[in-house]
Write a protein that holds these residues in place. Structure first.
Motif, PDB file in Angstrom:
ATOM      1  N   LYS A  26       0.837  -1.206   0.000  1.00  0.00           N
ATOM      2  CA  LYS A  26       0.000   0.000   0.000  1.00  0.00           C
ATOM      3  C   LYS A  26       0.868   1.251   0.000  1.00  0.00           C
ATOM      4  N   LEU A  27       1.894   1.247   0.831  1.00  0.00           N
ATOM      5  CA  LEU A  27       2.803   2.395   0.891  1.00  0.00           C
ATOM      6  C   LEU A  27       3.622   2.519  -0.397  1.00  0.00           C
ATOM      7  N   CYS A  86      -3.627  -7.644  -9.880  1.00  0.00           N
ATOM      8  CA  CYS A  86      -4.938  -7.247  -9.340  1.00  0.00           C
ATOM      9  C   CYS A  86      -4.798  -6.701  -7.919  1.00  0.00           C
ATOM     10  N   TYR A  87      -3.980  -7.356  -7.111  1.00  0.00           N
ATOM     11  CA  TYR A  87      -3.806  -6.967  -5.710  1.00  0.00           C
ATOM     12  C   TYR A  87      -3.221  -5.568  -5.593  1.00  0.00           C
ATOM     13  N   LEU A  91      -4.937  -2.315  -4.044  1.00  0.00           N
ATOM     14  CA  LEU A  91      -4.317  -1.538  -2.965  1.00  0.00           C
ATOM     15  C   LEU A  91      -4.203  -0.063  -3.333  1.00  0.00           C
ATOM     16  N   GLN A  92      -3.948   0.192  -4.601  1.00  0.00           N
ATOM     17  CA  GLN A  92      -3.823   1.570  -5.050  1.00  0.00           C
ATOM     18  C   GLN A  92      -5.165   2.293  -4.963  1.00  0.00           C
ATOM     19  N   LEU A  93      -6.236   1.565  -5.215  1.00  0.00           N
ATOM     20  CA  LEU A  93      -7.570   2.166  -5.279  1.00  0.00           C
ATOM     21  C   LEU A  93      -8.335   2.122  -3.960  1.00  0.00           C
ATOM     22  N   VAL A  96      -6.198  -0.654   2.582  1.00  0.00           N
ATOM     23  CA  VAL A  96      -5.578  -1.945   2.856  1.00  0.00           C
ATOM     24  C   VAL A  96      -6.442  -2.774   3.810  1.00  0.00           C
ATOM     25  N   SER A  97      -7.158  -2.100   4.712  1.00  0.00           N
ATOM     26  CA  SER A  97      -7.996  -2.801   5.690  1.00  0.00           C
ATOM     27  C   SER A  97      -9.185  -3.511   5.039  1.00  0.00           C
ATOM     28  N   LYS A  98      -9.513  -3.154   3.808  1.00  0.00           N
ATOM     29  CA  LYS A  98     -10.577  -3.862   3.086  1.00  0.00           C
ATOM     30  C   LYS A  98     -10.007  -4.767   1.996  1.00  0.00           C
ATOM     31  N   VAL A  99      -8.963  -4.307   1.334  1.00  0.00           N
ATOM     32  CA  VAL A  99      -8.383  -5.084   0.237  1.00  0.00           C
ATOM     33  C   VAL A  99      -7.801  -6.405   0.743  1.00  0.00           C
ATOM     34  N   ALA A 100      -6.988  -6.357   1.797  1.00  0.00           N
ATOM     35  CA  ALA A 100      -6.321  -7.565   2.288  1.00  0.00           C
ATOM     36  C   ALA A 100      -7.311  -8.652   2.725  1.00  0.00           C
ATOM     37  N   PRO A 101      -8.345  -8.326   3.503  1.00  0.00           N
ATOM     38  CA  PRO A 101      -9.291  -9.387   3.881  1.00  0.00           C
ATOM     39  C   PRO A 101     -10.044  -9.975   2.682  1.00  0.00           C
ATOM     40  N   ILE A 102     -10.381  -9.145   1.712  1.00  0.00           N
ATOM     41  CA  ILE A 102     -11.073  -9.670   0.526  1.00  0.00           C
ATOM     42  C   ILE A 102     -10.126 -10.562  -0.262  1.00  0.00           C
TER      43      ILE A 102
END
Length: 143
Positions: A26-27, A86-87, A91-93, A96-102
């Motif tokens: 993410k960073l 895709c990941y 992460l760019q969009l 991280v707190s929603k992307v990682a669990p999905i």
């Protein structure tokens, strides 16, 4: 340490490093092209893996690998690359707190693929745990 504990240790290590991957990813994608970020990450992984193989003396001639290993490793590599592309874009969009669990819905998907294609046996804890992962991802995504 026995084989049973050994796989668990590596699985926990995988989870820990995957969490760091999300944070650092993410960073890292902030303000740059997500495909370029994936490429940089891939080059780093290649270098680290080559270093580990060298340090452990585990290099082997690729020609000695069975054809089915080649086939499935190439397919796995393609799937990994597409997953990473895709990941990093996700992460760019998104947060991280929603992307990682999905992204971890892959666990439930892997359980299903193992049952269907590898003939693994379902168990109540496996099915309940997989369902909880799906429910958790849905809750995180929607709320």
């Amino acid at each position: 340490m026995g084989l049973r504990q050994s796989w668990l240790l590596f699985a926990l290590g995988s989870a820990f490093f995957a969490a760091l991957t999300a944070l650092f990813g993410k960073l890292g994608v902030a303000g740059i092209n997500s495909n370029l970020a994936t490429f940089v990450r891939t080059v780093v992984i290649l270098a680290v893996t080559a270093g580990i193989l060298s340090l452990r003396g585990e290099w082997a001639r690729p020609a000695g690998l069975p054809w089915h290993s080649w086939l499935f490793l190439v397919l796995s590599g393609i799937a990994t690359g597409l997953s990473w592309l895709c990941y990093y874009r996700a992460l760019q969009l998104g947060p991280v707190s929603k992307v990682a669990p999905i992204d971890k819905l892959s666990v439930a998907m892997a359980i299903m693929l193992g049952l269907v294609f590898l003939g693994e046996r379902p168990s109540l804890p496996l099915l309940v745990g997989g369902a909880l992962i799906v429910v958790g991802a849905i809750v995180i995504a929607l709320f």
